[in-house]
Each structure stands twice: as structure tokens, then as C-alpha cells.
Design a protein around this motif. Sequence first.
Motif, PDB file in Angstrom:
ATOM      1  N   LYS A 144      22.890  75.699  73.070  1.00 24.60           N
ATOM      2  CA  LYS A 144      22.016  76.839  72.795  1.00 24.60           C
ATOM      3  C   LYS A 144      22.480  77.597  71.558  1.00 24.60           C
ATOM      4  N   ASP A 145      21.576  78.364  71.004  1.00 21.86           N
ATOM      5  CA  ASP A 145      21.923  79.307  69.942  1.00 21.86           C
ATOM      6  C   ASP A 145      22.413  80.564  70.645  1.00 21.86           C
ATOM      7  N   ALA A 146      23.717  80.785  70.630  1.00 24.55           N
ATOM      8  CA  ALA A 146      24.320  81.883  71.397  1.00 24.55           C
ATOM      9  C   ALA A 146      25.013  82.861  70.460  1.00 24.55           C
ATOM     10  N   PRO A 147      24.253  83.740  69.824  1.00 27.21           N
ATOM     11  CA  PRO A 147      24.879  84.730  68.946  1.00 27.21           C
ATOM     12  C   PRO A 147      25.636  85.773  69.758  1.00 27.21           C
ATOM     13  N   TYR A 148      26.605  86.396  69.131  1.00 29.26           N
ATOM     14  CA  TYR A 148      27.330  87.489  69.792  1.00 29.26           C
ATOM     15  C   TYR A 148      27.585  88.579  68.768  1.00 29.26           C
ATOM     16  N   VAL A 149      26.964  89.726  69.002  1.00 31.56           N
ATOM     17  CA  VAL A 149      27.106  90.867  68.094  1.00 31.56           C
ATOM     18  C   VAL A 149      27.960  91.922  68.783  1.00 31.56           C
ATOM     19  N   ALA A 204      42.609  82.192  60.699  1.00 33.69           N
ATOM     20  CA  ALA A 204      42.387  82.239  59.251  1.00 33.69           C
ATOM     21  C   ALA A 204      41.538  81.056  58.801  1.00 33.69           C
ATOM     22  N   ARG A 205      41.782  79.906  59.411  1.00 36.01           N
ATOM     23  CA  ARG A 205      40.984  78.715  59.068  1.00 36.01           C
ATOM     24  C   ARG A 205      39.533  78.923  59.461  1.00 36.01           C
ATOM     25  N   TRP A 206      39.293  79.474  60.651  1.00 29.76           N
ATOM     26  CA  TRP A 206      37.917  79.726  61.081  1.00 29.76           C
ATOM     27  C   TRP A 206      37.206  80.690  60.139  1.00 29.76           C
ATOM     28  N   GLU A 207      37.959  81.707  59.690  1.00 31.86           N
ATOM     29  CA  GLU A 207      37.352  82.685  58.780  1.00 31.86           C
ATOM     30  C   GLU A 207      36.986  82.014  57.458  1.00 31.86           C
ATOM     31  N   LYS A 208      37.890  81.197  56.953  1.00 32.83           N
ATOM     32  CA  LYS A 208      37.608  80.480  55.706  1.00 32.83           C
ATOM     33  C   LYS A 208      36.432  79.527  55.874  1.00 32.83           C
ATOM     34  N   LEU A 209      36.366  78.913  57.041  1.00 34.19           N
ATOM     35  CA  LEU A 209      35.292  77.963  57.337  1.00 34.19           C
ATOM     36  C   LEU A 209      33.949  78.660  57.523  1.00 34.19           C
ATOM     37  N   GLY A 210      33.981  79.958  57.874  1.00 36.76           N
ATOM     38  CA  GLY A 210      32.745  80.667  58.213  1.00 36.76           C
ATOM     39  C   GLY A 210      32.178  80.145  59.519  1.00 36.76           C
ATOM     40  N   LEU A 211      33.067  79.978  60.503  1.00 33.77           N
ATOM     41  CA  LEU A 211      32.703  79.304  61.754  1.00 33.77           C
ATOM     42  C   LEU A 211      31.473  79.906  62.412  1.00 33.77           C
ATOM     43  N   TYR A 212      31.454  81.230  62.576  1.00 26.23           N
ATOM     44  CA  TYR A 212      30.340  81.866  63.300  1.00 26.23           C
ATOM     45  C   TYR A 212      29.020  81.653  62.559  1.00 26.23           C
ATOM     46  N   PRO A 270      41.343  65.322  61.858  1.00 25.55           N
ATOM     47  CA  PRO A 270      41.594  66.383  60.883  1.00 25.55           C
ATOM     48  C   PRO A 270      40.459  66.475  59.864  1.00 25.55           C
ATOM     49  N   SER A 271      40.018  67.713  59.605  1.00 24.23           N
ATOM     50  CA  SER A 271      38.910  67.913  58.672  1.00 24.23           C
ATOM     51  C   SER A 271      38.920  69.360  58.207  1.00 24.23           C
ATOM     52  N   GLU A 272      38.707  69.547  56.928  1.00 26.34           N
ATOM     53  CA  GLU A 272      38.690  70.913  56.392  1.00 26.34           C
ATOM     54  C   GLU A 272      37.466  71.692  56.837  1.00 26.34           C
ATOM     55  N   ASP A 273      36.355  71.006  57.070  1.00 30.17           N
ATOM     56  CA  ASP A 273      35.128  71.737  57.431  1.00 30.17           C
ATOM     57  C   ASP A 273      34.629  71.388  58.832  1.00 30.17           C
ATOM     58  N   GLY A 274      35.489  70.804  59.646  1.00 28.05           N
ATOM     59  CA  GLY A 274      35.095  70.485  61.011  1.00 28.05           C
ATOM     60  C   GLY A 274      35.727  71.427  62.010  1.00 28.05           C
ATOM     61  N   SER A 275      35.155  71.472  63.198  1.00 31.42           N
ATOM     62  CA  SER A 275      35.704  72.300  64.266  1.00 31.42           C
ATOM     63  C   SER A 275      35.213  71.786  65.602  1.00 31.42           C
ATOM     64  N   VAL A 276      36.055  71.882  66.603  1.00 33.97           N
ATOM     65  CA  VAL A 276      35.647  71.509  67.958  1.00 33.97           C
ATOM     66  C   VAL A 276      34.499  72.392  68.438  1.00 33.97           C
ATOM     67  N   HIS A 277      34.401  73.599  67.866  1.00 39.00           N
ATOM     68  CA  HIS A 277      33.396  74.548  68.340  1.00 39.00           C
ATOM     69  C   HIS A 277      32.004  74.286  67.758  1.00 39.00           C
ATOM     70  N   PHE A 278      31.901  73.307  66.878  1.00 36.04           N
ATOM     71  CA  PHE A 278      30.582  72.850  66.449  1.00 36.04           C
ATOM     72  C   PHE A 278      29.993  71.844  67.442  1.00 36.04           C
ATOM     73  N   LEU A 279      30.832  71.306  68.310  1.00 38.28           N
ATOM     74  CA  LEU A 279      30.412  70.229  69.199  1.00 38.28           C
ATOM     75  C   LEU A 279      29.536  70.763  70.332  1.00 38.28           C
ATOM     76  N   GLU A 280      28.793  69.834  70.954  1.00 35.84           N
ATOM     77  CA  GLU A 280      27.960  70.185  72.096  1.00 35.84           C
ATOM     78  C   GLU A 280      28.460  69.446  73.336  1.00 35.84           C
ATOM     79  N   GLU A 285      23.724  78.573  61.789  1.00 35.21           N
ATOM     80  CA  GLU A 285      22.880  77.661  61.004  1.00 35.21           C
ATOM     81  C   GLU A 285      22.608  76.386  61.795  1.00 35.21           C
ATOM     82  N   GLN A 286      23.641  75.853  62.427  1.00 35.63           N
ATOM     83  CA  GLN A 286      23.488  74.600  63.162  1.00 35.63           C
ATOM     84  C   GLN A 286      22.592  74.760  64.388  1.00 35.63           C
TER      85      GLN A 286
END
Length: 974
Positions: free
Chosen positions: A96-101, A39-47, A854-864, A52-53
Motif C-alpha cells: 500500500k501507499d502508506a504515508p506518515y506525516v 544517514a544512508r536513508w536520508e541520502k537515498l531519500g527513502l521516504y 549491496p546497492s547504493e540506491d536499494g533498500s529492504v524497505h522498497f520491497l513488498e 513515488e514507488q
Amino acid sequence: MTDTILSDTPRDWRETVFLPKTDFPMKAGLAAKEPAILARWEKLGLYDRLREQRAGRERFILHDGPPYANGDIHMGHAMNKVLKDIIVRSQSLLGKDAPYVPGWDCHGLPIEWKVEEAYRAKKLDKDQVPVAQFRAECRAYAEKWVAVQRAQFERLGVMGDWADPYLTMKFEAEAAIVGELLKFAETGQLYRGAKPVMWSPVEKTALAEAEVEYEDVVSTQIDVAFEITEAPNAPELVGAHAVIWTTTPWTIPVNQALAYGPEIEYLLVRFDDMVDGPRTLLIAHDLLESFGARIGHPVIVKLGDTAGTVTALQSVRESQLEGAVARHPMHALGGFFAKPRPFLSGDFVTTDAGTGLVHMAPDHGEDDFLLCKANGIDPVFAVDGAGMYRADWLWLGGQGSVINKKFVSVEGPICTDLRNAGALLAASDDFAHSYPHSWRSKAKVIFRATPQWFIPMDKAEGITPANLVTPAHAGVFGEGAGQEPQETPASAGVTHGVQGNGATLREIALDAIEHTRWVPERSKNRINAMVSQRPDWVISRQRAWGVPIALYVNRATGDYLRDPAVNARIRDAFTAGGADAWFSADHQALLGAEYDAADYEVVTDILDVWFDSGSTHAFVIEARYGAGVRANLYLEGSDQHRGWFQSSLLESCGTRGRAPYDAVLTHGFALDGNGRKMSKSLGNVVDPLKVIGESGADILRMWVASVDYFEDVRIGKEVLTTTSDGYRKLRNTFRYLLGALDGFDDAEKLTPAEMPELERYVLHLLGMLDVELKAAAEAFEFNRYLRLLTDFAQEDLSAFYFDIRKDSLYCDAPSDIKRRAARTVFDILFHALVRYAAPILCFTAEEVWQARFPSEDGSVHFLEWPELPAVPGDDGVSTLWAEVRALRTQVTEAIEPLRREKVVRSSLEAEVTVPSLPVDAAELAEAFIVAKVSKGEGVSVTRTEYHKCGRCWRLLPEVIQDLALCDRCESVVA
């Protein structure tokens, strides 16, 4: 020493020890936590944020093979989707930019069959329902299961464009599919012909090889006599009977010829005591004995000899059979059955089984069809789509079904009529063999000649350089793959060197296979063999739900219309109204003023669903990322060599002259804990949704990564218990790091050059791990990746480094260089390990990251991928500490007997001697966690006489009495 320290009442020093401190729980509780993280990822708009990044970075496209939208996901789905997600996340981690559709196959029999089942349950006939209504119900059924499966895949932690997945039933997708079909049509790569195809009498449609599975069955086998009426090269054969053997008695009513092997020796044999009198039979010499066994008449006879009541009259060769003619056993019926049955030479005839003579029914066999066609004999279409003989057929008209075991049995009408005609020499219902079945209805299929649409494999016309798009990255994996293509002149020809002019689809596809990366490499041989041997592609189905073969056939010439302007109007109609538009179209408007609709037949056959999914690269990859862009990777189960991998390859090679992918990864199947196929009837199904509900998705994800998924894999209670144990150990590593880093800040950090040798050694090990993990990720070997990661955490960290440094961490002063160095390394380890784990343990890695940052708009999955600090030249440190570790193992083994005998309670009470001192003795004592180390002969252990420090519990020479303080602890406390 102070008076307090020398007091008779020892002080409790626990509050002065710097124990790890963290709120991160050891008990995971994944099943409860993971939905909140989702739910947090969905609110964050993770994908979307990640897209964008990564915009402008090198792109990595894993194209999702579409599952059917027709039921809850099973373990095969879970394994497939998790593996894809691990790869996509790892490529994103690599920067990399790794989209998944994600996508779904929404057409075809799997969905249509389920809707039909609902009709059958209500005792309704689906064929009486208007096509538009039936198609609407199929669409609604698919929509329902897309929504269900989407939520289930998301619950697995699969990150993708769930807001805009691809569905083959979307209007733009259906328009693209028909557009790809029309490319084949415009280049002359379609034909309509009456060839035998695999046909399901239950589903009343042609099937592709990929829609068929083979099961062991027991069939009726019969030996039938055909009387020879003409033999210009061997008159003595006239009146004799040629014997054929078959396990498909229902094809005898459609027989049109007999085939013999050009290299086979036949014998003309007289049987004097047959049931209905003497008989002279023609049988292959090598099969005479087995034939005799079937008729209950042992036959061991040499040419010219008589053995009891059997006489071998003469040898018969190919030249004597040329021009010979027999008559059908039911010739008395007249008409079709009165026509002569010629003997034809067939290279496919062998002496492996039977009689060495094969009856030919061109309606029902590939070899039969080709041989008869070459001799001017055409199919007669006697068996209809439901497996019944058509009503006007002279023998058994209106009867069937031909797959009904009772109908074709020894006592069934076929055998009964042959027996009455004196032609049935032997019959039994006991022949065990493998036979094709529809994998949906589970019913037997038959080979049946019907008018179908085909894409030819060996026709050179149509695939010309002007049709082809040649991306700059063609055939090079990882170098520009998935990027925007460069313009390439039409004269460039086919991507990999097979010339477009004159090249067949088979040749181009085989060449594309050679220039594709296959993982594992052996899978290349499998698809190469399949494409080398496959027949022409049957792309038509006689169904209602799917994309129609939108063609107009000239009634006078039989040719289909090839007009780009008409085709453009068809595509526009599909874009506006989907495939339904074809069934309600104003065909005169689509044809335009140049053509009269009355002159054209409107084709209403439905496209093979494999053509749908084989076209997805066009409306998913190219539509989203640009013309000519292809996927870096296709990933599916090993059954897709004959399914999606192959249909995508053929579709792309036929329209673009190249494969739609740079690489293909094949995984095995999920079996139960005993290695058996999962089956509801066996009660051995492991439900991924139940596993997630009880243990969490990360346990399932860790299982996927832990197995050798290139082969079939096992999952069951015992396997999952082992996985859970491994998970707890890795989680404990993160918990220890979080606790050890409590209060850590940048002011504490040291450079590697300022650190002790042990820290530099651990950073060296981390650097080696980093290289190996990156190589494993690029090779898609995540079982190796996970093993490397868990072994490092357990063996290098928990059992070695953490064990040694906990004393410094707990008891050294915060300003102490050794403690600062350890905490600096812990920080480096944390940042590296949480990233390494994130593609596999996506939920746990997020929990670990948020526990520290802890961060409302951070995620480990933004990291490289981590950037590790440069470690000064090795100068022997790694070799030196490898020796220390080896000595440490020997010391631990030497202490264990004393511990068992209670001479020492822990290694801290031991003094050891070792044959060499690779580092300072005091440092070795700390590494071995003992009281003292000295040099001596071999490895030996004694109990120390030192006293125990009341704070750090080490036994040291300066401690004057038990529970007093050592110099280090006294300084820290002060």
C-alpha cells in the motif's frame, strides 16, 4: 578405497567441507551502526522514493496524534512512535501507499507554562509582558523542542515526512483551525455561557477533563447549621437548623440555597447538651449516626424516643420542606448574605455521605448550577481567576487562595468565622478522598463559573445535511479507506444514518462510534460511555498562546456575528499572518463596510488546545489528500479516549457529520520493571535515549512489538535483557542463512516439485506462517506477529530444518539435488524472513539485505510482501513430517541419558529403534542425526558399532575405520 584414505595418518578434510561463509557479524553493534544507516536513508531519500514507488496504490493513512513540543521524549513517546512506524512499514510491505506525516501540538498550556516558568525564575510577571512578545517566546520555545524531538524520533527509526511535518502553529494550520471554528459558528453550534468549569487558580484558566488528573488528598470536612426561618408546610421547623456537610469550606461564602432529596426521610432531632446549648437539627434519618460520630455525640434514637440527651421529634418528608427557607450563617453581614436561602428539591441528593442536605453554590458545581438556574438563581462570580474572593465581597473579600490548605483548615478564617457565628457544628482536617489536579502545575483545580465559550452536545440546530461530506468508504475499514471520495448529494444526510436535520452532536458522535473499528474492541465501551455522559465542550481558555476564538459579539444583542464574507476575510488574515494577526488586526477592515467595529466586542479568549489537535484531520489529511478523505487509523494511548480521539470525533462530527477515522487503536502505558508508573522521584525512569545509546533502537523496537501493548507494559533491565536474547537468536538465523547462501545463484534453483519431502514440508510451514503473519499485521497484533516469526526461526528452522540439513549443506556435492533444494529453500526463506522482520527490526533488516545485495540506491524497505512459490498438493507430506518431528523429539529425549552417562558423546553415535517408519530409514537417520534407525518395539537407543567418517563425521556402515571416508564424501572429494 584409495591409499590416501587408508593411510595411517588421517588427512584433515576441513578444506573440502562447504562451511557457511559470510562477513555478517554476530555481534550487532547497533548503537554504532544505526546512525550510519539513518544517514544512508536520508541520502537515498527513502521516504520520498517510497512515495513515488507506491503512487496510485491503495492508500493507508495513519494520522499522527501530535505530542507537545516541550521536552525530551520519554518511554511513552518511544513506544507510541515505534508502534506507529511498525504499522506504517507493515502496510507499505503489504504493497500500500502508506504515508506518515508526523506532527506536533505547539499551542496551549504545556508550552506556555514552560515559558512562564522561565519568567518566574527571573522574578518577572508574565502578565506585564506584551502579548506579541510572549507569543513569540512561546513560538521559539516550541520550535526548539520540535527540532530536538524530531531528531530523537528519527533516531528510533521512525520513517516519515520529517522535512514537512505538521505543526499547529504554522500559519496555514492556524488558519485551518480558525476555519473549523467558524464552521461551528456559521451553523449556530457555539454559545457563550457562565457555567461552572474546571479551573486552575495557578494557571488562571479553564481546563478540559483531559487536562486533569485525580490524586488522593486529605481535606477539611465541616458540618454547618443553617437556621430555618420559613416553613409554610411545617411551621414546627422554624427555628430549627438544617445541617449541611461539605469538604470544600471555601464554597460556603458563595452559598445561595439548600437542596434536599425528594425520596429521603429526614428527622427533626433535639440535642440537649450541645456546646452552646440545646439545638434542634434537621438531618437525614440514615445519616444521623455518622453525623453524631463527627460531633462526638453517639446518636442511636428511634422516632419519638429519647436516648440520653437526644430526642427524635418527628419525621420530615419532601412535602414539608417545599417552600421552606433558611438563612445564611453570616446573614448579619447584610447584602448578599441577608438574602433568604430557599430549599430546593434535587434528584442528585443521596444518603451516601454527609447529612442528606446539600448547600448550593451555583458558581462551583454542575448540579448546583443547574438546579439553581432552574429556580432563577444565577452565579455571583465571587471567586476570581487566582482563587481569591473578589475585593468587594462582603465576607473575606480579597482573601484566599481557596485551594490553600491553611486558608480552608479548621483554624482558617472560614471555619473561625462560622464557629464565632455559632454555625460550625463539626470540623476536622482528616477527610481522605480523590480530588482533581492540573496535570501540568499539579495544583488543585476548582469548579468555577465564568463566562466561557461552549459547543453544545444536545442542540439539534446547525448540523444539517448541507454541512456534511459523505465519503464513499464511510465506515468500511479496508475497502477504499483513505481514497479520494466520490461526490455525494447533500440530500444523502449523515454518514451512518443519523439524520442531519434534528440530530444533536452527541447523537451523531455516538452513531459514529458504532461505525468505527475499535482496537481492542473493548475500548469502544470506554469512549461510548464518555461521549454519552460528557457535558458541553468548553472550548475557551484565558491564556495568551494559541489560536484565538476569532468572533465578533454584538454589544447590544450579545449574539456573535455569522457572516461568511467576514469569516473568509478572517481566514485570509490568518493564512497571511497566523493567529497573531487577530491581536494586531484592523477589525474594521475585517468586518467590512457593512458593520461598525464600535458595535462589536472582539473576543480574545484562546481556543482549547484540544480543538486545535481535533482539527488536524482538516489541515493534514484533507489538505494533503483531498476533501472528504479520512484517516484509516488513529493510534494513541488509552488516555486519549477523553483527549484527542474524542476531540477529533466531536470536531469532525460537528463539521462533517462523521468520524475523521475508520479505526482507532489504543495502547497502554509503559511502566517500570515492577509495574510501577515511572517517576523521577522514584528513580525508576527508563530513558529511551539511553537504551538506544547502549543497545540500539532495534532492541527498543523489538520490545515494543514483543509486549501486549493493548495493556500497560513493563520495561526494565531484565525485560530488555530478555529482548536482547531474542534479538540475538533472530540475528543468528539471518547470519546462518547468509553464510549458507554464499555463492548461490539462479542456476542452482529447483522448483518445489523437484525437491525432497523435507523441503516441501518447510515450504508448507512457511506458507502457513505467511498467512498468519499477514492476518496479525492487518489486526495490528504485532506481539503475535513477532512471536510467530521468532518461533518459526527458532523451532522450525534452527532447531529442526537447519539442524538436519547442515550435513547436506556442508558435505554434499554442489550439484547434489538435496543440497540444491536446501539452498533454494534457504533463498526463499531469506527473501521472506528479511521482509517479515523489516517493519520491526528496520535497521537490522536493512543490514541483512545489504549484506547479500549491496546497492547504493536499494533498500529492504522498497520491497513488498513476499510471493512464495506454489507448493504441489500436500499429499500427506505435512502430516508425515509432523509425525517425523514428534518421533525426533522422542529419540532426542531417549538419547539424552546415554549422553549424560557418556555412553555416547553425540547423537551421531546412536542407533535407535522406533515403533514406526513414516519415511525411509536412511532419511530418518539423517532427520534424527543418528547412525541408524530401525523398526522395533517402542523407542530405544544403543551405541553403534559403525566407524566415523573423517569428513562428515557421520558413523556409517561403509566406513571401514575411524576417520576414513564414507562413500558420499569420497565421491565429493574425488
